[in-house]
Scaffold this motif. Structure first.
Motif, PDB file in Angstrom:
ATOM      1  N   ILE A 177     -23.178  74.770   8.077  1.00 10.51           N
ATOM      2  CA  ILE A 177     -21.928  75.643   6.984  1.00 10.51           C
ATOM      3  C   ILE A 177     -23.642  76.474   6.774  1.00 10.51           C
ATOM      4  O   ILE A 177     -22.832  77.477   7.024  1.00 10.51           O
ATOM      5  N   VAL A 178     -24.742  76.263   5.842  1.00 10.03           N
ATOM      6  CA  VAL A 178     -25.345  77.367   6.150  1.00 10.03           C
ATOM      7  C   VAL A 178     -26.169  78.341   6.522  1.00 10.03           C
ATOM      8  O   VAL A 178     -25.432  79.984   6.598  1.00 10.03           O
ATOM      9  N   SER A 179     -25.286  78.123   7.777  1.00  9.59           N
ATOM     10  CA  SER A 179     -26.272  78.735   9.292  1.00  9.59           C
ATOM     11  C   SER A 179     -24.876  79.889   9.457  1.00  9.59           C
ATOM     12  O   SER A 179     -24.687  80.576  10.156  1.00  9.59           O
ATOM     13  N   GLY A 180     -23.790  79.516   8.844  1.00 14.46           N
ATOM     14  CA  GLY A 180     -22.513  80.394   8.488  1.00 14.46           C
ATOM     15  C   GLY A 180     -21.752  80.292  10.192  1.00 14.46           C
ATOM     16  O   GLY A 180     -20.516  80.705   9.911  1.00 14.46           O
ATOM     17  N   ASN A 181     -21.636  78.823  10.093  1.00 12.35           N
ATOM     18  CA  ASN A 181     -20.664  78.432  11.097  1.00 12.35           C
ATOM     19  C   ASN A 181     -19.785  77.342  10.796  1.00 12.35           C
ATOM     20  O   ASN A 181     -19.747  76.128   9.273  1.00 12.35           O
ATOM     21  N   ILE A 182     -19.208  76.171  11.303  1.00 11.20           N
ATOM     22  CA  ILE A 182     -18.223  74.822  10.713  1.00 11.20           C
ATOM     23  C   ILE A 182     -18.709  73.818  12.124  1.00 11.20           C
ATOM     24  O   ILE A 182     -18.547  74.633  13.484  1.00 11.20           O
ATOM     25  N   CYS A 191     -19.939  68.914   0.962  1.00 13.31           N
ATOM     26  CA  CYS A 191     -21.032  69.397   1.146  1.00 13.31           C
ATOM     27  C   CYS A 191     -19.583  70.851   0.053  1.00 13.31           C
ATOM     28  O   CYS A 191     -21.441  71.977  -0.924  1.00 13.31           O
ATOM     29  N   VAL A 192     -18.546  71.489   0.360  1.00 12.94           N
ATOM     30  CA  VAL A 192     -18.611  72.256  -0.450  1.00 12.94           C
ATOM     31  C   VAL A 192     -18.457  72.078  -1.624  1.00 12.94           C
ATOM     32  O   VAL A 192     -18.355  73.118  -3.228  1.00 12.94           O
ATOM     33  N   ILE A 193     -17.993  71.464  -2.184  1.00 16.53           N
ATOM     34  CA  ILE A 193     -17.479  70.456  -3.712  1.00 16.53           C
ATOM     35  C   ILE A 193     -19.132  70.559  -4.274  1.00 16.53           C
ATOM     36  O   ILE A 193     -18.641  70.694  -5.810  1.00 16.53           O
ATOM     37  N   GLY A 194     -20.251  70.471  -3.610  1.00 15.49           N
ATOM     38  CA  GLY A 194     -21.735  70.430  -3.718  1.00 15.49           C
ATOM     39  C   GLY A 194     -22.236  72.149  -3.366  1.00 15.49           C
ATOM     40  O   GLY A 194     -23.627  71.830  -3.751  1.00 15.49           O
ATOM     41  N   LEU A 197     -19.104  78.436   2.258  1.00 20.31           N
ATOM     42  CA  LEU A 197     -18.535  78.788   3.606  1.00 20.31           C
ATOM     43  C   LEU A 197     -18.682  80.124   4.234  1.00 20.31           C
ATOM     44  O   LEU A 197     -18.358  80.385   5.635  1.00 20.31           O
ATOM     45  N   MET A 198     -19.473  81.066   3.829  1.00 26.17           N
ATOM     46  CA  MET A 198     -19.168  82.288   4.332  1.00 26.17           C
ATOM     47  C   MET A 198     -21.043  81.741   4.050  1.00 26.17           C
ATOM     48  O   MET A 198     -21.604  82.934   5.223  1.00 26.17           O
ATOM     49  N   GLY A 199     -21.771  80.971   4.518  1.00 29.67           N
ATOM     50  CA  GLY A 199     -23.126  80.267   4.900  1.00 29.67           C
ATOM     51  C   GLY A 199     -23.995  81.287   3.665  1.00 29.67           C
ATOM     52  O   GLY A 199     -23.565  82.488   3.541  1.00 29.67           O
TER      53      GLY A 199
END
Lengths: 430, 503
Positions: A76-81, A367-370, A374-376
């Motif tokens: 997600i950090v790299s901008g993917n899923i 991840c999102v709660i943390g 999601l935009m990376g």
């Protein structure tokens, strides 16, 4: 006029403090949210929630989602899923059990093979995303179906039971002595890290935390670890004593809680003897979290992932090989899925073709709660792990309260949306 | 009274006047050109006339057909018959021509679109602009010229009384331009008033009745087209004296660093963006590249830096070696690095810290086996901070909140850390205050004295003249002028605006 001006200046100073340490503040907020949830359930369940047995159970439950969330975070950090991790867990768990039970390969060979297959499968998806420019969402959605379909075809719908030797990765415990040594080493490393960073910053006369804060950090870690060691060691005796514990896992249909904890623990205890302290899945999760945290903070690879997710074009113009690094991120996520697959199968005591269905969503939610964007470009391993713990706490607490599974899902969904709203709203204020 | 009266309009952006007390008038049914350098205030003026800036956001008034006008938004301007065709087309490429023409005002009954009406109306409008295509064609299937005409058809539907065109011909072929001009004359004779903005002086000469010149946000003069020569026009546009802002250094030209031989670049549609350029750059030399927007300046830098994605022809010698950079990473490894034009989009990871950004191109030098040394990283960051006098409390500050000048310095710092032999700067001082500009100029000189070669692209002519040892002018992808000494703004503008036939 004057008092107003003073007020303004005062406000600005406060803002400055918050801005400069926004990352730490976010981490604190998450920990605070987790504690609030824990205390709420502790009161609501008349003291069962924070009993050693339940905490042990909860932490173990969260470990698989936690491991997946670590890999997912990088993606997600790299901008993917990556939507395929749940299927990967099922696929790789199945493959591992086939190698081990049907082919009779050595356990360590099986593990190495499984990890390698996970890594390669991940890289493959990454290559399709990076080099052929197929959106990651589509590639991994395809992966989700392909991996699940493949394992069903290979196993022909059968469930394969695995022997005790394998189950140690899911139900095993470290002995008390090993646990103590591990904790000691961890504290040593952490202290070294804290003081080293402080020394470097001091050397260049940058802002650094005072020695009191550093010591406070280290002591709180000591207390924290000691507390958990105490919980894990006191769990043994209470497992049988607490009659209410047994139904905990049963009413929930959530994948976080359906694992047959107790038969497993009993099996494992025969391997690990009575000297049990930290559960092995928890050890695996924490070690992986530390390694990947280190990678994300202190390696070229980690730095590049954040740059790619933050601004891919700027990263490319800065001389970063976006394609290769993106592929590698998916490879790592596949590798971590393989670890999760092994742990999952080991905990369950068997590999089923439909294992871990829907886990990708739990990993993304953690991840999102943390606080991962999601935009990376933004996110921490620590946050993802806390996210996984928050999800597991909700699961466990609501199960003890005998809330029906469908209401549990509704509440978890609402919490996910609320968590992201808080994050978005706090950013907008800035 | 004139059709359009502009009275004393001023507009400021955070204290800086983009327009300063502009007054002039446009007669009904004339084609009126507005001229000026980049940054003269032309686009700000258009935005006011077309309702992009609501009437509360500027000072002064304008009148259309005698009525005082206060537009709150674009929609209101359209209702009043003011339509703008922007330099960048604003069509939805995935929709059909008819759908685009009626976007936002589809002929409908109870919210249901009436396809017959849509198509017959669209067909009629397309005929009016002389475009012989089906209204069902998808816009992405059209050429740029045809798209431009669709934009005009879209404007015609609004019962347009005032049509504003902002550089409509930059992407058009000569044939398409002719077609456009015929259409504009036709509109003119039917009573539409047209404001035409262009850098191409010959176009203005052939098309327009009168010319208004703006400079630095001020009104200079309105002249009848017949009474003004190209030279006068250029002189009026650039006008000002060169200030002593530029500390030009002694030239210590060294060995040739970069040599381009018949260097051409093609875009994805096969159009030549750079057309057989030959250029030699020596160590210690600062080359200024001037040219209009869209002339191929940025493309040339991208081509040198390995950031050009399309096809590429010709030879590039770097340090006497024939090389081909297929990515910025390869260029950087060889010592070629670029500061992009849009620092927020191409230069920085905005949400990250100064420390993160500065070290982005240079991660290998501060690490061993893939792991950084925080010590080296911080040391290096602080050095750059000091060298470029970047003002910030802490290196952990996210670059988002830095001023434009400091952001630019962070980007330059990042580039310097790879110790380049050739530094490419694209509009290095755009949107930066004078203080920071002077510091960047000083740095450029210092670097060139140390033997670095610098190629600087800039729209700011005084900057180009003041800083460069040699000025190269690009016009439509070709080098149309090269000046080592005695260069003036007039000479540059002449070379930059000359039509193809003259070069």
């Amino acid at each position: 006029m004057r008092p107003q001006l003073k007020k303004q200046i005062h406000k600005m100073e406060i803002k400055k403090i918050f801005n400069s340490d926004s990352r730490n503040i976010r981490a604190l907020v998450m920990v605070f949210a987790l504690l609030t949830i824990c205390i709420f359930f502790h009161i609501a369940t008349n003291g069962i929630f924070l009993s050693p047995a339940n905490i042990t159970n909860l932490v173990r439950q969260s470990s698989i989602v936690g491991i997946l969330a670590i890999g997912m975070l990088l993606v997600i950090v790299s901008g993917n899923i990556d939507l395929s991790v749940g299927s990967m867990v099922g696929f790789l768990g199945g493959i591992a059990s086939l190698f081990f039970m049907k082919q009779g390969l050595n356990l360590w060979v099986v593990i190495m093979l499984t990890l390698a297959i996970g890594f390669i499968a991940g890289c493959l998806q990454g290559a399709l995303t990076a080099y052929l420019r197929i959106p990651a969402f589509i590639v991994t959605l395809g992966g989700l179906l392909i991996f699940r379909g493949s394992i069903m075809a290979i196993m022909k719908g059968e469930t394969i039971s695995i022997s005790n030797e394998f189950q140690i990765f899911g139900g095993g415990f470290l002995t008390f002595t090993t646990s103590c040594i591990l904790i000691f080493v961890a504290i040593l490393f952490y202290s070294f890290y804290i003081f080293n960073q402080r020394k470097i910053k001091k050397q260049f006369s940058l802002k650094h935390s005072s020695i009191a804060v550093s010591i406070l950090k280290i002591t709180s870690l000591c207390f924290f670890l000691a507390f958990f060691l105490w919980i894990f060691t006191h769990n043994n005796n209470q497992t049988e004593v607490h009659p209410i514990i047994t139904p905990i896992a049963v009413p929930s249909e959530s994948p976080l809680a359906t694992l047959p904890e107790y038969t497993n623990a009993a099996n494992a205890s025969s391997i690990a003897s009575d000297d049990r302290a930290i559960p092995i899945p928890v050890v695996i999760m924490i070690v992986l979290a530390l390694i990947v945290s280190f990678i994300s903070k202190f390696t070229i690879f980690g730095r590049r992932i954040f740059a790619i997710g933050g601004n891919a074009e700027a990263a490319w113009l800065s001389g970063i090989n976006i394609k290769f690094n993106t592929m590698l991120v998916f490879g790592l996520c596949g590798l971590l899925s393989a670890v999760a697959g092994i742990v999952y199968t080991a905990r369950l005591g068997s590999a089923a073709p439909d294992a871990a269905a829907g886990y990708e969503l739990y990993a993304i939610a953690a991840c999102v709660i943390g606080g991962t964007s999601l935009m990376g470009g933004r996110g921490t391993i620590f946050g993802a792990i806390i996210g996984a713990l928050i999800m597991a706490s909700l699961d466990s607490g609501m199960s003890i309260l005998n809330i029906e599974p469908f209401y549990q899902n509704i509440i978890k969904g609402a919490v996910l949306i609320l968590a992201v709203y808080i994050d978005v709203a706090s950013k907008r204020k800035k | 009274m004139s059709f359009l009266e502009i009275k004393n309009i001023s507009k400021q952006f955070s204290g800086v006047y983009a327009l300063n007390g502009i007054s002039f008038s446009v007669e009904k049914g004339e084609i009126h050109a507005i001229c000026g350098e980049n940054g003269a205030g032309k686009s700000t003026l258009i935005k006011i006339l077309s309702g992009v800036y609501s009437s509360r956001n500027y000072e002064g008034n304008f009148y259309i057909a005698g009525n005082e006008i206060h537009f709150k938004n674009i929609h209101e301007a359209e209702k009043n018959g003011v339509a703008v065709i922007h330099q960048e087309l604003s069509l939805v490429k995935t929709m059909t021509v008819a759908e685009n023409i009626f976007l936002g005002k589809e002929p409908s009954k109870f919210g249901i679109i009436q396809p017959h009406q849509l198509h017959s109306k669209a067909k009629h409008l397309l005929e009016q602009v002389g475009l012989n295509i089906s209204p069902e064609t998808e816009v992405s299937d059209l050429g740029i010229g045809e798209q431009q005409l669709v934009e005009i058809a879209k404007a015609l539907d609004k019962n347009t009384r005032l049509l504003i065109l902002d550089e409509p011909t930059t992407a058009l072929t000569e044939k398409e331009i002719k077609k456009l001009f015929d259409l504009l004359h036709q509109l003119q004779s039917s009573g539409v008033t047209i404001i035409y903005i262009s850098h191409r002086l010959n176009e203005i000469k052939t098309l327009c009745n009168r010319v208004t010149i703006l400079r630095d946000g001020k009104f200079i003069v309105t002249k009848t087209n017949a009474t003004i020569s190209n030279e006068d026009l250029i002189h009026l546009m650039v006008g000002r004296e060169i200030k002593d802002l530029y500390p030009k250094s002694e030239i210590k030209i060294g060995a040739p660093i970069l040599k381009l031989k018949n260097f051409s670049l093609y875009d994805s549609s096969g159009k030549k963006k750079i057309n057989s350029v030959n250029l030699e750059v020596h160590a210690g030399e600062i080359i200024g590249i001037a040219g209009l927007m869209g002339s191929g300046r940025t493309e040339l830098l991208k081509g040198i830096n390995g950031a050009w994605i399309g096809k590429q022809e010709g030879e590039l010698f770097f340090n006497q070696k024939l090389l081909k950079f297929s990515s910025p990473a390869e260029a950087i490894a060889n010592g070629v690095v670029m500061v992009s034009e849009d620092r927020k989009r191409f230069g920085l990871v905005l949400s990250k810290s100064i420390r993160f950004n500065i070290n982005l191109s240079n991660l290998k030098n501060i690490s061993a086996r893939g792991i950084f040394s925080s010590e080296k990283e911080i040391k290096q960051t602080l050095q750059i901070l000091q060298q470029l006098s970047i003002k910030s409390n802490t290196i952990e500050q996210s670059v988002e909140h830095l001023s434009g000048g400091n952001q630019q310095k962070v980007v330059i710092g990042k580039c310097l850390l790879v110790q380049p032999k050739l530094l490419l700067l694209d509009e290095p001082t755009r949107g930066i205050d004078v203080g920071a500009r002077a510091e960047i100029y000083k740095l450029m000189n210092q670097l060139s004295m140390e033997g670095m070669a610098i190629i600087m692209v800039s729209s700011d002519l005084p900057e180009v003249i003041g800083m460069s040892h040699r000025v190269v002018v690009i016009n439509e992808g070709k080098i149309s002028g090269e000046f080592s000494s005695g260069v003036t703004q007039e000479k540059i503008m002449n070379a930059a605006t000359a039509e193809k036939a003259n070069t």
